[in-house]
Scaffold this motif. Structure first.
Motif, PDB file in Angstrom:
ATOM      1  N   UNK A  15      51.098  49.592  25.934  1.00 35.72           N
ATOM      2  CA  UNK A  15      52.397  48.912  25.912  1.00 35.72           C
ATOM      3  C   UNK A  15      53.201  49.260  27.155  1.00 35.72           C
ATOM      4  N   UNK A  16      53.131  50.508  27.582  1.00 39.21           N
ATOM      5  CA  UNK A  16      53.835  50.922  28.805  1.00 39.21           C
ATOM      6  C   UNK A  16      53.240  50.218  30.018  1.00 39.21           C
ATOM      7  N   UNK A  17      51.897  50.159  30.079  1.00 39.29           N
ATOM      8  CA  UNK A  17      51.244  49.535  31.226  1.00 39.29           C
ATOM      9  C   UNK A  17      51.551  48.046  31.315  1.00 39.29           C
ATOM     10  N   UNK A  18      51.720  47.397  30.166  1.00 38.64           N
ATOM     11  CA  UNK A  18      52.014  45.966  30.156  1.00 38.64           C
ATOM     12  C   UNK A  18      53.356  45.637  30.808  1.00 38.64           C
ATOM     13  N   UNK A  19      54.244  46.598  30.870  1.00 38.95           N
ATOM     14  CA  UNK A  19      55.569  46.346  31.441  1.00 38.95           C
ATOM     15  C   UNK A  19      55.543  46.257  32.960  1.00 38.95           C
ATOM     16  N   UNK A  20      54.491  46.783  33.601  1.00 41.64           N
ATOM     17  CA  UNK A  20      54.450  46.747  35.066  1.00 41.64           C
ATOM     18  C   UNK A  20      53.014  46.663  35.574  1.00 41.64           C
ATOM     19  N   UNK A  21      52.327  45.558  35.290  1.00 41.43           N
ATOM     20  CA  UNK A  21      50.958  45.417  35.800  1.00 41.43           C
ATOM     21  C   UNK A  21      50.960  45.292  37.320  1.00 41.43           C
ATOM     22  N   UNK A  24      47.848  40.056  38.649  1.00 43.02           N
ATOM     23  CA  UNK A  24      47.479  39.161  37.544  1.00 43.02           C
ATOM     24  C   UNK A  24      46.169  39.567  36.890  1.00 43.02           C
ATOM     25  N   UNK A  25      45.249  40.133  37.671  1.00 39.43           N
ATOM     26  CA  UNK A  25      43.973  40.564  37.094  1.00 39.43           C
ATOM     27  C   UNK A  25      44.190  41.709  36.112  1.00 39.43           C
ATOM     28  N   UNK A  26      45.045  42.649  36.492  1.00 38.06           N
ATOM     29  CA  UNK A  26      45.325  43.767  35.603  1.00 38.06           C
ATOM     30  C   UNK A  26      46.059  43.290  34.349  1.00 38.06           C
ATOM     31  N   UNK A  27      47.001  42.379  34.517  1.00 39.84           N
ATOM     32  CA  UNK A  27      47.722  41.840  33.365  1.00 39.84           C
ATOM     33  C   UNK A  27      46.759  41.160  32.400  1.00 39.84           C
ATOM     34  N   UNK A 200      45.887  41.661  48.972  1.00 44.37           N
ATOM     35  CA  UNK A 200      44.903  40.931  49.762  1.00 44.37           C
ATOM     36  C   UNK A 200      43.483  41.129  49.237  1.00 44.37           C
ATOM     37  N   UNK A 201      43.178  42.310  48.775  1.00 49.98           N
ATOM     38  CA  UNK A 201      41.832  42.544  48.266  1.00 49.98           C
ATOM     39  C   UNK A 201      41.549  41.660  47.043  1.00 49.98           C
ATOM     40  N   UNK A 202      42.557  41.460  46.213  1.00 50.43           N
ATOM     41  CA  UNK A 202      42.385  40.684  44.987  1.00 50.43           C
ATOM     42  C   UNK A 202      42.462  39.186  45.227  1.00 50.43           C
ATOM     43  N   UNK A 203      43.406  38.740  46.069  1.00 49.73           N
ATOM     44  CA  UNK A 203      43.740  37.317  46.123  1.00 49.73           C
ATOM     45  C   UNK A 203      43.189  36.561  47.323  1.00 49.73           C
ATOM     46  N   UNK A 204      42.456  37.223  48.206  1.00 49.97           N
ATOM     47  CA  UNK A 204      41.846  36.479  49.316  1.00 49.97           C
ATOM     48  C   UNK A 204      40.612  35.711  48.872  1.00 49.97           C
ATOM     49  N   UNK A 205      40.151  35.939  47.664  1.00 48.29           N
ATOM     50  CA  UNK A 205      38.975  35.237  47.161  1.00 48.29           C
ATOM     51  C   UNK A 205      39.323  34.521  45.856  1.00 48.29           C
ATOM     52  N   UNK A 206      38.421  33.648  45.417  1.00 52.48           N
ATOM     53  CA  UNK A 206      38.624  32.929  44.161  1.00 52.48           C
ATOM     54  C   UNK A 206      39.192  31.539  44.317  1.00 52.48           C
ATOM     55  N   UNK A 207      39.481  31.138  45.555  1.00 53.86           N
ATOM     56  CA  UNK A 207      40.020  29.794  45.775  1.00 53.86           C
ATOM     57  C   UNK A 207      38.921  28.740  45.607  1.00 53.86           C
ATOM     58  N   UNK A 208      39.290  27.507  45.256  1.00 55.00           N
ATOM     59  CA  UNK A 208      38.277  26.469  45.011  1.00 55.00           C
ATOM     60  C   UNK A 208      37.397  26.188  46.224  1.00 55.00           C
ATOM     61  N   UNK A 209      36.208  25.663  45.951  1.00 60.11           N
ATOM     62  CA  UNK A 209      35.188  25.457  46.976  1.00 60.11           C
ATOM     63  C   UNK A 209      35.533  24.350  47.960  1.00 60.11           C
ATOM     64  N   UNK A 232      33.040  29.405  35.390  1.00 56.89           N
ATOM     65  CA  UNK A 232      34.221  29.916  36.073  1.00 56.89           C
ATOM     66  C   UNK A 232      34.374  31.422  35.857  1.00 56.89           C
ATOM     67  N   UNK A 233      34.690  32.129  36.923  1.00 51.71           N
ATOM     68  CA  UNK A 233      35.003  33.546  36.843  1.00 51.71           C
ATOM     69  C   UNK A 233      36.512  33.716  36.625  1.00 51.71           C
ATOM     70  N   UNK A 234      36.907  34.897  36.156  1.00 49.65           N
ATOM     71  CA  UNK A 234      38.323  35.126  35.845  1.00 49.65           C
ATOM     72  C   UNK A 234      39.218  34.900  37.057  1.00 49.65           C
ATOM     73  N   UNK A 235      38.825  35.420  38.225  1.00 46.65           N
ATOM     74  CA  UNK A 235      39.707  35.279  39.385  1.00 46.65           C
ATOM     75  C   UNK A 235      39.807  33.824  39.833  1.00 46.65           C
ATOM     76  N   UNK A 236      38.763  33.017  39.570  1.00 48.70           N
ATOM     77  CA  UNK A 236      38.843  31.596  39.865  1.00 48.70           C
ATOM     78  C   UNK A 236      39.777  30.882  38.897  1.00 48.70           C
ATOM     79  N   UNK A 237      39.699  31.247  37.621  1.00 44.43           N
ATOM     80  CA  UNK A 237      40.616  30.661  36.637  1.00 44.43           C
ATOM     81  C   UNK A 237      42.074  30.975  36.993  1.00 44.43           C
ATOM     82  N   UNK A 238      42.313  32.190  37.441  1.00 46.12           N
ATOM     83  CA  UNK A 238      43.694  32.565  37.786  1.00 46.12           C
ATOM     84  C   UNK A 238      44.198  31.739  38.972  1.00 46.12           C
ATOM     85  N   UNK A 239      43.343  31.528  39.970  1.00 43.68           N
ATOM     86  CA  UNK A 239      43.774  30.720  41.111  1.00 43.68           C
ATOM     87  C   UNK A 239      44.012  29.263  40.701  1.00 43.68           C
TER      88      UNK A 239
END
Length: 261
Positions: A15-21, A24-27, A200-209, A232-239
């Protein structure tokens, strides 16, 4: 703790961690954990956020003699009036670098050690953006002032061929950059760039083809391609969800190969 069966001890930490992920991947991971632990502990858990509906195509195509499934789909959708490019993560990464070159390559202490370094040493550190925040804000502000197009094209010309982890020059032609700037709204670009700079490590990838342009209409569509057995992978769904939130047109294309006669 979950795997050890320590659900009661894990719950308050969750519950504490949910307040400040951190991102988006961690959330997303926390939300899934909350569903599992809540069920075990009899806790009333609200349903997680509902993912937006993503337009989907089902295609049956002849298997190409050469090339990938992405190129096969690009050829299927392309026309003279609406060209399609196989860009994956490279287009948005490239546009970010071309706009924000002064911020990314600012000579901050500890960032560079020799003249042939392709990227700052702290590129993936958590404070990379914060250390350069004012510089990035100055670059991103041009998306609102209207001179972003000239900045990007000038950097494309001046830095042509220079090695960078953001840029794949054989793909990033003047034609592709021009079409992207004609068809992507500046506020949409800003939203995507800000998301990438969050992590950048998380969000530089996962964009559509693929990206398809309608230059006469100044609009575009991002297409994620999935071949037989792929999903679909999770990071692709998020993008994809993020793009929909920003008003970008997206689609997922599932391909099956036609049986040979």
């Amino acid at each position: 703790m979950e795997r050890r069966g320590e659900s009661e001890q894990a719950w308050p930490l969750l519950i504490e961690a949910l307040s400040s992920p951190r991102n988006a991947a961690e959330l997303q991971g926390f939300e899934r954990l909350r569903q599992r632990l809540g069920k075990r502990l009899g806790q009333a858990v609200p349903p997680g956020p509902r993912a937006p509906a993503i337009p989907t195509f089902e295609l049956l195509l002849p298997r190409p003699d050469q090339g990938s499934v992405e190129f096969a789909v690009a050829e299927y959708f392309a026309s003279d009036e609406a060209p399609v490019h196989y860009v994956e993560n490279l287009l948005f990464n490239g546009l970010l670098a071309l706009l924000c070159w002064p911020a990314i390559y600012a000579p901050l202490p500890g960032a560079f050690f020799h003249p042939f370094q392709a990227a700052p040493a702290d590129l993936y550190r958590s404070d990379f953006y914060q250390r350069r925040r004012a510089l990035f804000e100055a670059c991103l502000a041009s998306l609102e002032s209207g001179d972003y197009r000239d900045r990007i094209l000038e950097t494309w010309q001046l830095k042509q061929g220079i090695s960078s982890p953001f840029l794949y020059w054989p793909l990033l032609t003047r034609e592709l950059v021009g079409q992207a700037l004609d068809c992507l709204e500046p506020l949409q670009l800003r939203a995507c760039f800000e998301r990438m700079l969050e992590d950048l490590r998380e969000y530089r990838s996962g964009l559509p083809d693929l990206i398809q342009f309608w230059p006469d209409e100044q609009r575009c569509r991002l297409i994620e391609v999935k071949g037989p057995g792929d999903r679909l992978q999770d990071h692709q769904r998020r993008w994809l969800a993020f793009c929909i939130e920003q008003g970008l047109e997206v689609a997922v294309c599932h391909v099956q190969w036609q049986e040979a006669p």
